[in-house]
Motif scaffolding. Sequence first.
Motif, PDB file in Angstrom:
ATOM      1  N   GLY A 177      35.109  13.121 -34.203  1.00 36.78           N
ATOM      2  CA  GLY A 177      35.863  12.191 -33.376  1.00 36.78           C
ATOM      3  C   GLY A 177      37.092  11.641 -34.065  1.00 36.78           C
ATOM      4  N   ASP A 178      37.204  11.883 -35.364  1.00 32.88           N
ATOM      5  CA  ASP A 178      38.389  11.429 -36.101  1.00 32.88           C
ATOM      6  C   ASP A 178      39.541  12.428 -36.034  1.00 32.88           C
ATOM      7  N   HIS A 179      39.284  13.613 -35.505  1.00 29.09           N
ATOM      8  CA  HIS A 179      40.334  14.624 -35.393  1.00 29.09           C
ATOM      9  C   HIS A 179      41.105  14.436 -34.083  1.00 29.09           C
ATOM     10  N   ASP A 180      42.318  13.892 -34.182  1.00 25.73           N
ATOM     11  CA  ASP A 180      43.165  13.897 -32.995  1.00 25.73           C
ATOM     12  C   ASP A 180      43.716  15.311 -32.818  1.00 25.73           C
ATOM     13  N   GLY A 181      44.566  15.507 -31.818  1.00 26.89           N
ATOM     14  CA  GLY A 181      45.058  16.847 -31.540  1.00 26.89           C
ATOM     15  C   GLY A 181      45.749  17.485 -32.727  1.00 26.89           C
ATOM     16  N   ALA A 182      46.607  16.735 -33.401  1.00 22.62           N
ATOM     17  CA  ALA A 182      47.351  17.272 -34.543  1.00 22.62           C
ATOM     18  C   ALA A 182      46.414  17.624 -35.693  1.00 22.62           C
ATOM     19  N   SER A 222      29.467  12.160 -37.428  1.00 23.33           N
ATOM     20  CA  SER A 222      30.329  13.342 -37.447  1.00 23.33           C
ATOM     21  C   SER A 222      29.920  14.379 -36.403  1.00 23.33           C
ATOM     22  N   LEU A 223      28.748  14.207 -35.784  1.00 22.26           N
ATOM     23  CA  LEU A 223      28.270  15.187 -34.821  1.00 22.26           C
ATOM     24  C   LEU A 223      28.610  14.824 -33.382  1.00 22.26           C
ATOM     25  N   ALA A 224      29.334  13.748 -33.179  1.00 22.67           N
ATOM     26  CA  ALA A 224      29.699  13.330 -31.827  1.00 22.67           C
ATOM     27  C   ALA A 224      31.209  13.255 -31.689  1.00 22.67           C
ATOM     28  N   SER A 265      29.964  12.687 -26.851  1.00 29.15           N
ATOM     29  CA  SER A 265      29.626  11.296 -26.568  1.00 29.15           C
ATOM     30  C   SER A 265      30.287  10.399 -27.601  1.00 29.15           C
ATOM     31  N   SER A 266      30.376   9.138 -27.268  1.00 33.58           N
ATOM     32  CA  SER A 266      31.003   8.174 -28.174  1.00 33.58           C
ATOM     33  C   SER A 266      29.974   7.332 -28.911  1.00 33.58           C
ATOM     34  N   ALA A 267      28.707   7.484 -28.540  1.00 27.57           N
ATOM     35  CA  ALA A 267      27.657   6.660 -29.136  1.00 27.57           C
ATOM     36  C   ALA A 267      27.091   7.355 -30.363  1.00 27.57           C
ATOM     37  N   ARG A 320      38.512  12.159 -26.624  1.00 32.86           N
ATOM     38  CA  ARG A 320      38.980  12.888 -27.808  1.00 32.86           C
ATOM     39  C   ARG A 320      38.797  14.395 -27.625  1.00 32.86           C
ATOM     40  N   PHE A 321      37.673  14.803 -27.030  1.00 29.31           N
ATOM     41  CA  PHE A 321      37.433  16.225 -26.806  1.00 29.31           C
ATOM     42  C   PHE A 321      38.499  16.809 -25.879  1.00 29.31           C
ATOM     43  N   ALA A 322      38.846  16.081 -24.832  1.00 36.45           N
ATOM     44  CA  ALA A 322      39.903  16.539 -23.924  1.00 36.45           C
ATOM     45  C   ALA A 322      41.225  16.665 -24.663  1.00 36.45           C
ATOM     46  N   GLU A 323      41.511  15.727 -25.559  1.00 35.82           N
ATOM     47  CA  GLU A 323      42.730  15.792 -26.357  1.00 35.82           C
ATOM     48  C   GLU A 323      42.726  17.031 -27.253  1.00 35.82           C
ATOM     49  N   GLN A 324      41.590  17.331 -27.862  1.00 39.35           N
ATOM     50  CA  GLN A 324      41.496  18.499 -28.741  1.00 39.35           C
ATOM     51  C   GLN A 324      41.713  19.794 -27.956  1.00 39.35           C
TER      52      GLN A 324
END
Length: 288
Positions: free
Chosen positions: A243-248, A40-42, A31-33, A47-51
Amino acid sequence: MTGSEPPAYSSAARPSAARPALPVLMYHSISSAARGPLRSLAVGPTRFAEQLAALADAGYRMVGLSEALDLLDDAAIDRNRPAPSMVALTFDDGYADFLTRALPLLDAADARATLYPSVGHLGQYADWLGQWADEFGPLLDWTQLDEVAGSGRVEIGSHGLLHHPLDVLPPQRAVDEIIVARDRLEQRFGTPVRSFCYPHGYHDWRVRAAVRRAGHDNACEVGRRRYRPGDRRLAVPRLLPTGDHDGAALLDLVRTGGPRMVPQAKRLAQPAWRLTRRVARRAGRQLT
């Protein structure tokens, strides 16, 4: 219960230099909320799809924890069958957004995962989060958990009966909560519940022994590092994507295990922190 530590490995496999490090990712809410201390737990759905896409593009097989450990065991037995490049995906607590958001994205990425519902809280809110209890919405109810289990993509593990730090509970109460949770899940789904996740990540040798004696063959903590040969099978460490972790950034976390100083410092501080939590519990406070 004896004072002996449960063995780190099953009898089928022993530590070997040929066994690669296993990244195990720990998610909670898709979730984004997310505000304040729970940010850090959301991880938002986009973003999840990107990961997941980054892991797939890099050649990682995405599986649940028990499956990943089995593949490592198979590779240790048969040197002609090396373990695949893989990442284990785990989800704590059992928020309803797992069904509506995470599961469709896992399906699209051909990924599997292990879900750890907190059995005694199903259909309610995460009241162990205090003022943030409704931050991620409700937890799955039993009917929704049936749908998750029926997907064929998700291993249902146990997160205990109630979301209590088991290492500071009276020993018999901890044992009872571990056993009752596993029994309810097995009666519902008719399959063995192999994997356990310690609420809040806390455990000691007594809790690990109780988890093993209840019938689980693996369990996970937080740890913030990768699982390596020689690590305890009943204390599998995990990495925390945010949520701060992009794919890279996620690939870097998976490949390196992230910073090493903080996890080591936390491990060294555990005995003193456990004592502090026990004293606080006797005074009617729960520190997590």
